[in-house]
Structure formats: C-alpha cells, structure tokens
Design a protein around this motif. Sequence first.
Motif, PDB file in Angstrom:
ATOM      1  N   SER A 128      28.696  46.180 -30.615  1.00 54.83           N
ATOM      2  CA  SER A 128      28.449  44.770 -30.321  1.00 54.83           C
ATOM      3  C   SER A 128      29.781  44.170 -29.906  1.00 54.83           C
ATOM      4  CB  SER A 128      27.890  44.050 -31.547  1.00 54.83           C
ATOM      5  OG  SER A 128      27.688  42.678 -31.273  1.00 54.83           O
ATOM      6  N   PHE A 129      29.771  43.298 -28.908  1.00 56.54           N
ATOM      7  CA  PHE A 129      31.046  42.774 -28.411  1.00 56.54           C
ATOM      8  C   PHE A 129      30.968  41.264 -28.282  1.00 56.54           C
ATOM      9  CE2 PHE A 129      34.257  41.750 -25.205  1.00 56.54           C
ATOM     10  CZ  PHE A 129      35.360  42.436 -25.737  1.00 56.54           C
ATOM     11  N   HIS A 130      31.905  40.584 -28.943  1.00 57.58           N
ATOM     12  CA  HIS A 130      31.977  39.135 -28.890  1.00 57.58           C
ATOM     13  C   HIS A 130      33.002  38.735 -27.839  1.00 57.58           C
ATOM     14  CE1 HIS A 130      30.250  38.310 -33.188  1.00 57.58           C
ATOM     15  NE2 HIS A 130      29.637  39.320 -32.582  1.00 57.58           N
ATOM     16  N   SER A 150      26.234  24.042  -9.859  1.00 57.01           N
ATOM     17  CA  SER A 150      25.964  25.464  -9.647  1.00 57.01           C
ATOM     18  C   SER A 150      25.421  26.076 -10.938  1.00 57.01           C
ATOM     19  CB  SER A 150      27.241  26.203  -9.215  1.00 57.01           C
ATOM     20  OG  SER A 150      28.231  26.113 -10.231  1.00 57.01           O
ATOM     21  N   PHE A 151      24.944  27.290 -10.836  1.00 56.70           N
ATOM     22  CA  PHE A 151      24.547  28.065 -12.014  1.00 56.70           C
ATOM     23  C   PHE A 151      25.676  29.034 -12.346  1.00 56.70           C
ATOM     24  CE2 PHE A 151      20.419  26.699 -10.489  1.00 56.70           C
ATOM     25  CZ  PHE A 151      19.726  26.422 -11.657  1.00 56.70           C
ATOM     26  N   LEU A 152      25.964  29.209 -13.620  1.00 56.85           N
ATOM     27  CA  LEU A 152      26.954  30.174 -14.080  1.00 56.85           C
ATOM     28  C   LEU A 152      26.250  31.299 -14.832  1.00 56.85           C
ATOM     29  CD1 LEU A 152      29.805  31.224 -14.677  1.00 56.85           C
ATOM     30  CD2 LEU A 152      29.854  29.687 -16.672  1.00 56.85           C
ATOM     31  N   PHE A 153      26.321  32.512 -14.312  1.00 61.62           N
ATOM     32  CA  PHE A 153      25.752  33.679 -14.974  1.00 61.62           C
ATOM     33  C   PHE A 153      26.881  34.611 -15.421  1.00 61.62           C
ATOM     34  CE2 PHE A 153      21.143  33.980 -13.160  1.00 61.62           C
ATOM     35  CZ  PHE A 153      20.877  32.717 -13.657  1.00 61.62           C
ATOM     36  N   ILE A 154      26.713  35.202 -16.588  1.00 64.27           N
ATOM     37  CA  ILE A 154      27.707  36.127 -17.123  1.00 64.27           C
ATOM     38  C   ILE A 154      27.085  37.514 -17.207  1.00 64.27           C
ATOM     39  CG2 ILE A 154      29.169  36.668 -19.101  1.00 64.27           C
ATOM     40  CD1 ILE A 154      29.285  33.641 -19.650  1.00 64.27           C
ATOM     41  N   ASN A 155      27.708  38.461 -16.522  1.00 59.64           N
ATOM     42  CA  ASN A 155      27.221  39.842 -16.460  1.00 59.64           C
ATOM     43  C   ASN A 155      28.024  40.701 -17.425  1.00 59.64           C
ATOM     44  OD1 ASN A 155      26.225  42.338 -15.794  1.00 59.64           O
ATOM     45  ND2 ASN A 155      27.019  42.366 -13.704  1.00 59.64           N
ATOM     46  N   THR A 156      27.435  40.996 -18.590  1.00 59.99           N
ATOM     47  CA  THR A 156      28.108  41.824 -19.590  1.00 59.99           C
ATOM     48  C   THR A 156      27.791  43.309 -19.417  1.00 59.99           C
ATOM     49  OG1 THR A 156      26.312  41.796 -21.230  1.00 59.99           O
ATOM     50  CG2 THR A 156      27.828  39.905 -21.217  1.00 59.99           C
ATOM     51  N   GLU A 172      22.426  44.346 -31.381  1.00 61.26           N
ATOM     52  CA  GLU A 172      23.868  44.535 -31.278  1.00 61.26           C
ATOM     53  C   GLU A 172      24.362  44.104 -29.897  1.00 61.26           C
ATOM     54  OE1 GLU A 172      24.387  48.667 -32.043  1.00 61.26           O
ATOM     55  OE2 GLU A 172      23.747  48.547 -34.121  1.00 61.26           O
ATOM     56  N   PRO A 173      24.111  42.875 -29.501  1.00 64.06           N
ATOM     57  CA  PRO A 173      24.366  42.481 -28.112  1.00 64.06           C
ATOM     58  C   PRO A 173      25.822  42.137 -27.816  1.00 64.06           C
ATOM     59  CG  PRO A 173      23.549  40.630 -29.337  1.00 64.06           C
ATOM     60  CD  PRO A 173      23.538  41.789 -30.299  1.00 64.06           C
ATOM     61  N   ALA A 174      26.160  42.165 -26.546  1.00 64.22           N
ATOM     62  CA  ALA A 174      27.364  41.490 -26.084  1.00 64.22           C
ATOM     63  C   ALA A 174      27.004  40.013 -25.986  1.00 64.22           C
ATOM     64  CB  ALA A 174      27.783  42.037 -24.727  1.00 64.22           C
ATOM     65  N   CYS A 175      27.903  39.141 -26.425  1.00 62.46           N
ATOM     66  CA  CYS A 175      27.551  37.721 -26.536  1.00 62.46           C
ATOM     67  C   CYS A 175      28.815  36.875 -26.481  1.00 62.46           C
ATOM     68  CB  CYS A 175      26.780  37.477 -27.834  1.00 62.46           C
ATOM     69  SG  CYS A 175      27.641  38.129 -29.293  1.00 62.46           S
ATOM     70  N   LEU A 176      28.639  35.570 -26.473  1.00 61.56           N
ATOM     71  CA  LEU A 176      29.770  34.654 -26.386  1.00 61.56           C
ATOM     72  C   LEU A 176      30.216  34.232 -27.781  1.00 61.56           C
ATOM     73  CD1 LEU A 176      28.691  32.348 -23.405  1.00 61.56           C
ATOM     74  CD2 LEU A 176      29.907  34.530 -23.364  1.00 61.56           C
ATOM     75  N   GLY A 177      31.460  34.576 -28.119  1.00 64.85           N
ATOM     76  CA  GLY A 177      32.039  34.130 -29.374  1.00 64.85           C
ATOM     77  C   GLY A 177      32.422  32.659 -29.306  1.00 64.85           C
ATOM     78  N   ALA A 198      21.384  38.982 -21.953  1.00 63.25           N
ATOM     79  CA  ALA A 198      21.200  39.181 -23.393  1.00 63.25           C
ATOM     80  C   ALA A 198      20.080  38.265 -23.847  1.00 63.25           C
ATOM     81  CB  ALA A 198      22.494  38.871 -24.152  1.00 63.25           C
ATOM     82  N   LEU A 199      19.641  38.443 -25.103  1.00 66.34           N
ATOM     83  CA  LEU A 199      18.556  37.626 -25.637  1.00 66.34           C
ATOM     84  C   LEU A 199      18.976  36.177 -25.856  1.00 66.34           C
ATOM     85  CD1 LEU A 199      17.077  40.194 -28.168  1.00 66.34           C
ATOM     86  CD2 LEU A 199      15.917  39.278 -26.161  1.00 66.34           C
ATOM     87  N   ALA A 200      20.269  35.952 -26.009  1.00 65.33           N
ATOM     88  CA  ALA A 200      20.806  34.594 -26.161  1.00 65.33           C
ATOM     89  C   ALA A 200      22.281  34.645 -25.805  1.00 65.33           C
ATOM     90  CB  ALA A 200      20.609  34.081 -27.582  1.00 65.33           C
ATOM     91  N   PRO A 201      22.843  33.544 -25.307  1.00 69.21           N
ATOM     92  CA  PRO A 201      24.274  33.582 -24.979  1.00 69.21           C
ATOM     93  C   PRO A 201      25.177  33.577 -26.201  1.00 69.21           C
ATOM     94  CG  PRO A 201      23.345  31.409 -24.507  1.00 69.21           C
ATOM     95  CD  PRO A 201      22.194  32.309 -24.856  1.00 69.21           C
ATOM     96  N   GLU A 202      24.795  32.821 -27.263  1.00 67.33           N
ATOM     97  CA  GLU A 202      25.643  32.760 -28.447  1.00 67.33           C
ATOM     98  C   GLU A 202      25.474  34.019 -29.295  1.00 67.33           C
ATOM     99  OE1 GLU A 202      23.712  28.575 -27.959  1.00 67.33           O
ATOM    100  OE2 GLU A 202      23.041  30.659 -28.001  1.00 67.33           O
ATOM    101  N   CYS A 203      26.535  34.388 -29.975  1.00 66.93           N
ATOM    102  CA  CYS A 203      26.451  35.521 -30.902  1.00 66.93           C
ATOM    103  C   CYS A 203      25.591  35.133 -32.102  1.00 66.93           C
ATOM    104  CB  CYS A 203      27.845  35.933 -31.362  1.00 66.93           C
ATOM    105  SG  CYS A 203      28.857  36.628 -30.020  1.00 66.93           S
ATOM    106  N   GLY A 204      25.019  36.144 -32.749  1.00 62.55           N
ATOM    107  CA  GLY A 204      24.074  35.914 -33.832  1.00 62.55           C
ATOM    108  C   GLY A 204      24.644  35.167 -35.007  1.00 62.55           C
ATOM    109  N   ASP A 205      25.976  35.237 -35.197  1.00 67.17           N
ATOM    110  CA  ASP A 205      26.573  34.526 -36.329  1.00 67.17           C
ATOM    111  C   ASP A 205      26.802  33.051 -36.028  1.00 67.17           C
ATOM    112  OD1 ASP A 205      28.539  34.900 -34.487  1.00 67.17           O
ATOM    113  OD2 ASP A 205      29.994  35.824 -35.839  1.00 67.17           O
ATOM    114  N   ASN A 206      26.491  32.653 -34.774  1.00 72.91           N
ATOM    115  CA  ASN A 206      26.594  31.232 -34.404  1.00 72.91           C
ATOM    116  C   ASN A 206      25.257  30.569 -34.719  1.00 72.91           C
ATOM    117  OD1 ASN A 206      26.722  28.719 -33.061  1.00 72.91           O
ATOM    118  ND2 ASN A 206      28.091  29.539 -31.508  1.00 72.91           N
ATOM    119  N   LYS A 207      25.077  30.217 -35.965  1.00 73.68           N
ATOM    120  CA  LYS A 207      23.786  29.697 -36.421  1.00 73.68           C
ATOM    121  C   LYS A 207      23.466  28.326 -35.847  1.00 73.68           C
ATOM    122  CE  LYS A 207      23.223  33.314 -39.042  1.00 73.68           C
ATOM    123  NZ  LYS A 207      22.296  34.388 -38.648  1.00 73.68           N
ATOM    124  N   SER A 208      24.460  27.653 -35.301  1.00 77.22           N
ATOM    125  CA  SER A 208      24.212  26.317 -34.762  1.00 77.22           C
ATOM    126  C   SER A 208      23.657  26.375 -33.344  1.00 77.22           C
ATOM    127  CB  SER A 208      25.516  25.501 -34.763  1.00 77.22           C
ATOM    128  OG  SER A 208      26.456  26.073 -33.867  1.00 77.22           O
TER     129      SER A 208
END
Length: 288
Positions: A128-130, A150-156, A172-177, A198-208
């Motif tokens: 997994s990569f933050h 514009s649209f901003l897309f991130i290719n991990t 175990e996704p790559a995500c935005l820390g 990814a399933l979401a841009p924020e990492c799973g520990d970003n509960k907000s």
Amino acid sequence: MRQVASVIFIFVFSNIGAAFKADVSSWVSLTYPLSEKTPVYPGVYDPLRINPEKSAATDEWPGIPAADGTYVAFRFIEMYEHTGTHVDAPSHFCKGCKDEADLTWEELTGPLVIINVREIVKNANSSSFHLQAEHLHPFVEHYGPIESGSFLFINTGWGDFYWTDGEKYAKEPACLGESAVDWVLEHAPDILGLGIDALAPECGDNKSFRLHTTMLPRGQLIVENVKSSGMDQLPPKGSYLMMFPMHLKGGTGSPVRMVAVRDSSAAPRLSLLALLSLFFNTFASYLK
C-alpha cells in the motif's frame, strides 16, 4: 439571387451533421466494464450481483405472446450507485446539494490534466502506498499550474490489480496521504473534479474523507476507479474528458462511461472552420 441563397441554405443545413462528426480514433476509454468481479469499497458496499431467478436467456420465454422459438435475453442486476468506474455527485457528502441527474454537460466535460505517479508507486514496492505532496509537486514545476475549470486525474497504476487481485486493489490501495490532500486543495482549488484509479482518493486512515467533504459541497466532482491503462495513453495536459453517467434522479453518484479525447482540439464541437468548409463545398457542388 434569393432562390440561389435558399438552395444553398437548404443544402448546408441538411448536411450540417457532417460538421459535428467526431474522430473516435482519438478517443480513449477510462472506464472498466461492470461485472460480478468488480471491486467495491470494503465494509460499505456489496458487490454487484446478477439475480439468476429474475434473469433469462431462452427461446421459450412466456413473456413473448407467441412462443415461436424467438430468442430473448435480459439480466436483473443489483448494485450500489458507487460501483465500478463512477462519479460522486455533490449530494454524496452534502445534504441538499446537487444530485447526479442535475449535473450539466459543462460539469461533466472539460480539459483533463493527468499526474502520472505510476513509477513512483511501482518503485516503492509496497503493498500500500500513501502518496505525499512531494510526489505531486514536481508536476507543476515541469508542466505549470493546474488550470481552473479542468479535471485533475492521478494515475497511480493501481488499476493493474483491478481484475487480477481485487482484494489487494480494495484493501491495500495507493492513495493520497494527508500532505497530498493538502496539496490538491491548495494547487487545484478551482478544478471541475478529481479522479483516481482507486476506490477512493483518500487513504483509509483518513476517516474524515477530507477531499469528499471539501470538494463535493463546492460542487466539484470525484471520480473513482478510473482505468489506469487508459490514462497511460494520455498526455499530462492537452486531452479532453467526457463523462456519461446513468442520469439517476436523486442519485448520489452513478457508474459512468467515460472517454478522453487525446487532442482537446478534436473534441466534438462545431467549429467555424468546419462550417466554412461545409458552406464552400456545398456552394461549389451547387455551381457544378
């Protein structure tokens, strides 16, 4: 003279569709097909399900008045709105905000910017990569600022696991820390939307869910499960995004068929040059 003008007018507008014709050879799909193997956000959504009891593929279906061997097939599909490649409408995280059916074409189409961090994620060799701000900032140093509207897309590159290892892709996704989230909000405050493979841009520990709770109330969109291999075919800047959601009344989001035109100047539109060309070609054919 008036008669000649009338004839030219009729010829031009009876053939005006030709000026709208798009060169689809420059279109790139950014959407994964939907199936029962489509990864979904763990612990929140159930996987897509095809109900065999309500589906049919037969030449003896009683729904056909004359059961004369005519073949018919259909499937009953159950899924959440946020399944597969999909767009989050503002109402997903904002009570009373715009739902999916109310999104306009101006909100669903626009110039596309792609930050490719595939090699960074790959070289990290992590389950997994933050991503952090330091991984995103070199983009603006090299290509300039991210334009508003514009649209901003991130290719991990994490989409490589979409079909081959759905559990890894989901859990175990790559995500935005945190610092990457800060960077997006600071350097792309006026974009139409943010997308990621990814399933979401924020990492799973970003509960907000800070990107969701900040961007969606602003009317900005979030696109998830963007096709990585499609983004691989696009330049960092210069392409044009078109999204076609399901148009769900009251929808908080929707699976979306999404394509990017590699050259934004080739995006479907009726240009002045096309009109002039059509006019003179029609006029020349009339003179013959």
